[in-house]
Write an enzyme that holds these catalytic residues in place. Structure first.
Site: not given
Length: 580
Positions: A312-314, A316, A343
């Site tokens: 998720y975010c960083l 990812g 994500l």
């Protein structure tokens, strides 16, 4: 031997020196000290970058008589006319009455004038033009008639109807916030606005155990909720900008609870909130002592089964780096990957949206100095930057509602999580901003891991890439660019909502939807975001079931008994989410 990994508290591994030091480490300490003091006074904004942008704009405007004539003509033709356009700040019927309608009309004309004045000026650098236009919008929003008692009819009506009580309540709200802001750390203050959402009590309550801990992460294994499970464990890598429990909020909107309820074995990384002593933690520390350490544990839990890795975010971005750097020939990940799910995660930072306005050499010089002085970037400082991107809704409209109308927003779990801020170590954040945001090294093949460049085309596992429509942190068009970087099978989905609310989108949530290509339609790297959007089909509801079915398609269809819970280090949510 694998189970042994789960039973120990891993010591902090010794860190080899990085190949290159952060840019701030090569600067004179006196320069860093002075610039850090300037950055503290300006909230991390570089006054030099701002001055250069406005100087570039007004000097080119001064030698553009045709453009100046157009602006003069605009005022002559606009006087006495009504400005068009909808604005939620002025939706109340009272704004259509005199004199408030005139206030709105004049304000909207000012917005149109400055939009024209800051765009289309020949010779201005594109980045400078964007900075000037953005700053002009922020200054205008600050002086909107909705922000003041004497020009806001809604506030006046509320004050009359309540006999002035709404203004008194607003003043009390302001006093409470001021006291909380000025209170020293650890001082007793009034109950916070986001109470009573406490991790482990009200949120982050899905049953689980911490099975691994080192100096950087805890790893949580969640208890199974079905008699049989899919063989492949799901490892979730949250961003270290946020506390992990955004993915395990209240029971009704917990992505973790949803997954375990569907028969998946879920493991969640929980990043430790660093302090000044962790200033030298870098991106490779987060890769090695964070993601790779967790992957080794996931391999042990699954008995060698391939892992569904979710970032998720960083998280990812880091997951994509690991899969590309260590999934290629000659280097191996600690576990085989069944799939990758990214994500709201960027891999190409060439168009990061308005967040890029804060990323240039001058801005990073001052931000580096601020982080060098503190040893980290404070969560409140980072949150202020994100709020600035949507100051109209996140700052001015909120202040009007709370301080002029005297209304507090009803607390919810997402607000409580958002207030539970984290810190970012100096070295890691400097490397991330310079190597990814400023220079786009990952997408352009210059990002190094262990001295070797990372090629995202080396990712072999199938990808599920989710973006959200109103994401101001990872704009969906930027997330979409992964199509031209990876050759692996890729399912791209665009969900409604923003960077956080679009992810916390449980089944049954009202007004949720997502877009994806129809089944059997092969994605193409040549398809532009706009062309993809035209071809994508719209589906009402949450994207969670769509993703879960995709995970099933990339899993062994033969269910197995849940893996045993290893010797644990304590119950979830663990020690790393406790508030200071």
């Amino acid at each position: 031997m694998k189970q042994t990994l789960l039973r120990v508290v891993a010591p902090a591994p010794s860190r080899p020196p990085a190949a290159t030091a952060p840019p701030a480490a090569r600067r004179h300490p006196l320069d860093l000290y002075w610039q850090s003091r300037v950055a503290r006074a300006t909230g991390g904004i570089s006054p030099i970058a701002m001055q250069l942008a406005f100087q570039d704009w007004w000097q080119h405007l001064a030698v553009s008589p045709g453009k100046c004539g157009e602006l003069a003509t605009f005022w002559l033709t606009a006087l006495g006319g009504a400005a068009a356009g909808e604005d939620r700040r002025f939706a109340h019927f009272a704004w259509r009455q005199w004199p408030f309608a005139q206030y709105v009309s004049g304000f909207k004309l000012l917005e149109q004038f400055w939009q024209q004045a800051t765009s289309g000026v020949a010779g201005v650098a594109p980045h400078h033009a964007e900075v000037v236009a953005f700053t002009a919008r922020q200054l205008l929003d600050m002086w909107a008639p909705s922000n003041f008692l004497w020009t806001n009819p809604e506030v006046q009506r509320a004050a009359l109807a309540s006999g002035g009580r709404s203004l008194v309540d607003g003043a009390l709200n302001w006093r409470q916030d001021l006291c909380r802001h000025l209170a020293p750390p650890g001082a007793a203050v009034a109950e916070p606005v986001d109470a009573p959402y406490v991790p482990g009590v009200d949120v982050a309550v899905t049953p689980g155990q911490v099975i691994f801990r080192n100096a950087l992460i805890e790893l949580i294994q969640y208890a199974p909720q079905t008699a049989r499970v899919y063989r492949e464990p799901v490892l979730v890598v949250p961003s270290w900008i946020m506390k992990y429990y955004i993915l395990d909020l209240s029971p009704h909107n917990s992505l973790v609870r949803y997954l375990v309820g569907q028969g998946h074995t879920v493991l969640m990384m929980s990043w430790r909130n660093p302090g000044a002593a962790d200033r030298d933690l870098g991106m490779e520390d987060y890769l090695r002592d964070g993601l790779l350490a967790a992957l080794a544990q996931a391999d042990a839990v699954g008995g060698g089964a391939p892992v569904h890795a979710v970032g998720y975010c960083l998280g990812g971005t880091l997951l994509a780096i690991a899969a590309a750097a260590l999934g290629g020939e000659g280097r191996a990940l600690p576990a085989r990957l069944a799939s990758l799910t990214l994500l709201a995660a960027q891999t190409d930072f060439s168009e990061p949206g308005e967040l890029g306005l804060f990323i240039d050499d001058s801005e990073l010089a001052f931000l580096d100095a601020l982080m060098w002085d503190q040893g980290y970037l404070d969560g409140d400082q980072m949150a202020a930057s994100f709020q600035l991107l949507h100051a109209r809704d996140l700052v001015w409209s909120r202040l009007m509602r709370e301080y002029l109308l005297g209304q507090r927003s009803a607390p919810n779990d997402l607000m409580a999580w958002n207030a539970d801020s984290t810190r970012l170590p100096f070295r890691m954040h400097s490397e991330y901003l310079h190597r990814l945001f400023l220079h786009n090294d990952l997408a352009e093949g210059r990002y190094l891991v262990d001295g070797r460049p990372v090629d995202l085309a080396a990712i072999g596992a199938p990808l599920y890439v989710l973006a959200t429509e109103r994401d101001h942190v990872s704009p969906w068009q930027s997330v979409y660019k992964i199509h031209r970087l990876c050759a692996a099978p890729l399912e791209f989905v665009l969900a409604s909502g923003g960077h956080n609310a679009g992810i916390v989108s449980e089944p049954g949530h009202a007004n949720r939807s997502y877009r994806s290509l129809p089944p059997g339609t092969a994605p193409s790297a040549d398809l532009s975001p706009q062309a993809w959007l035209a071809r994508a089909s719209h589906s009402d509801g949450s994207w969670w079931p769509h993703w879960q079915q995709w995970l099933v398609q990339h899993s062994d269809r033969q269910p197995v008994a849940p893996p045993p819970m290893a010797a644990t280090l304590g119950p979830a949510p663990g020690q790393f989410v406790a508030r200071p």
